[in-house]
Design an enzyme around this catalytic site. Structure first.
Site, short mmCIF file in Angstrom:
data_model
loop_
_atom_site.label_atom_id
_atom_site.label_comp_id
_atom_site.label_asym_id
_atom_site.label_seq_id
_atom_site.Cartn_x
_atom_site.Cartn_y
_atom_site.Cartn_z
N ASP A 1 -7.27 -15.71 2.35
CA ASP A 1 -8.63 -16.16 2.67
C ASP A 1 -9.57 -15.83 1.51
O ASP A 1 -10.42 -16.63 1.13
CB ASP A 1 -9.15 -15.47 3.94
N LYS B 1 0.88 -1.18 0.00
CA LYS B 1 0.00 0.00 0.00
C LYS B 1 0.92 1.23 0.00
O LYS B 1 0.86 2.10 0.88
CB LYS B 1 -0.92 -0.07 1.24
#
Ligand code: NAD
Length: 365
Positions: free
Chosen positions: A249, A189
């Site tokens: 996930d 990021k």
């Protein structure tokens, strides 16, 4: 081949799925004349109840004396009120830290037969083969200081990385990409976080050691979309701890169930293997757990620690074959029961074992 494996089955469905993974490993050992020694120790909620701590010392000692640790899952709703380091998950973080593995490998592949299980369109996900390399010992999960001040109503964590921590996990990713399709996607990021700017600069520097591997950078928010829109474009994806936790996930959606995803953690004193899923208290003890993630994790032990490549490949191909034959656990059969046979955890384990035996016997191993 001699191998000492510590099994820490943990809580919820952990014992059910590791039981099937161990049974497959025993079958492989018997067929190949290998000497695999298994020892069992407690971790997580079961250890809190029995030993008063989520990671007892004798579990840690046994882990450090093993070649590989196979962990099921930890956690249970009854422990939710405890502070983070006293909870079952505290045991998991502590064993990861003590074993010292910093590179968590999480393959994400789509089995053709399971594409209908995914909410994503089959033509988008078919053929997906991503290897996530998640940094496991740094970032916000371990960074200090950290605090929840209930009086002031404030809380904070520290997302911290040192250049060497980024460089070593980046090297693992580039090495693995060399054995695959030679592409690394680094996720950060860097448009907002300084820690990500360090991450990006370091990965770019390490890339110069691997001129045969292509490097691209993606922001984590964009990557969360790309994984679902065009998963086939990615080969090796390297990222920091928190982003990796979430993205892997998410990638479970591609595979069809969280119960399909294996993982390995390497680079430390002892390799640690665990299926990606948690303890699934909602289905624990009902024979509903999908053992394939744990069985594929056993396959990773064979490839990465035991260096038994053919046996590892036989496990993956046995899983594929069993799925082709229409066998499913309940999580894989939702809304799609036509032409499929729904099996319990044990029955699925037995089917895979039988198929591994057929395949290895046919190959003369
Ligand atoms: P979870 O992975 O346990 O379950 C999420 C959902 O997926 C549930 O509906 C569950 O039934 C299903 N599922 C998971 N694994 C499955 C399998 N093998 N077969 C069939 N269905 C499966 O995540 P959660 O519900 O968020 O967490 C439950 C507990 O597990 C919590 O205490 C959490 O902290 C812990 N947890 C542990 C680990 C670990 O030990 N590595 C990882 C994640 C969560």
């Amino acid at each position: 081949m001699n191998l000492k494996i510590l099994v820490t089955a943990g809580d919820g469905i952990g014992p059910e799925v590791t039981g099937e993974a161990v049974a497959v490993l025993k079958e492989v050992a018997a067929l190949g004349g290998h000497d695999f020694a298994f020892m069992e120790k407690r971790i997580g909620g079961v250890a809190i109840v029995e030993d008063g701590t989520p990671l007892p010392q004798d579990t840690l000692d046994a882990a450090l004396a093993s070649d590989a640790v196979l962990l099921g899952a930890v956690g249970g709703n009854e422990f939710n009120a405890l502070p983070p380091d006293k909870r079952p998950e505290g045991g998991l973080l502590a064993i990861r830290a003590a074993l010292g593995g910093f590179a968590n490998l999480r393959p994400c592949f789509s089995f053709k037969e399971l594409t209908v299980n995914s909410p994503l369109r089959p033509e988008v996900i078919e053929g997906t083969d991503i290897l996530f390399v998640r940094e496991l010992l740094g970032g916000a999960y371990f960074g200090k200081p950290r605090e929840w001040n209930k009086e002031t109503g404030t809380a904070f964590n520290t997302m911290i990385y040192r250049r060497e921590e980024v460089a070593r996990v980046a090297r693992v990713a580039f090495e693995l990409a060399r054995q695959r399709r030679k592409k690394v996607t680094s996720v950060d990021k860097a448009n907002v976080l300084e820690v990500s700017q360090l991450w990006r600069a370091t990965v770019t520097e390490v890339a110069k050691e691997f001129p045969d591997v292509t490097l691209e950078h993606q922001y984590v928010d964009a990557m969360a979309m790309h994984i679902l829109n065009r998963p086939r474009d990615f080969d090796v994806v390297v990222t920091e701890n928190l982003f990796g936790d979430i993205l892997t996930d998410e990638s479970g959606v591609i595979t069809g169930s969280l119960g399909m995803l294996p993982s390995a953690t390497i680079g430390g004193k002892v390799d640690l293997y665990e299926p990606v899923h948690g303890s699934a208290p909602d289905i624990a003890g009902k024979g509903l757990a999908n053992p394939l993630g744990a069985i594929l994790t056993a396959g990773m032990i064979l490839r990465l620690t035991a260096k038994l490549e053919a046996e590892s490949a036989a496990i993956r191909s046995a899983v594929r074959k069993v799925l082709e034959q229409g066998y499913r656990t309940a999580d894989l059969a939702r809304g799609n029961r036509e032409g499929v046979t729904v099996l319990s955890t044990r029955e699925m384990g037995a089917k895979v074992r039988e198929t591994v035996k057929e395949q290895l016997s046919a190959a003369g191993r």
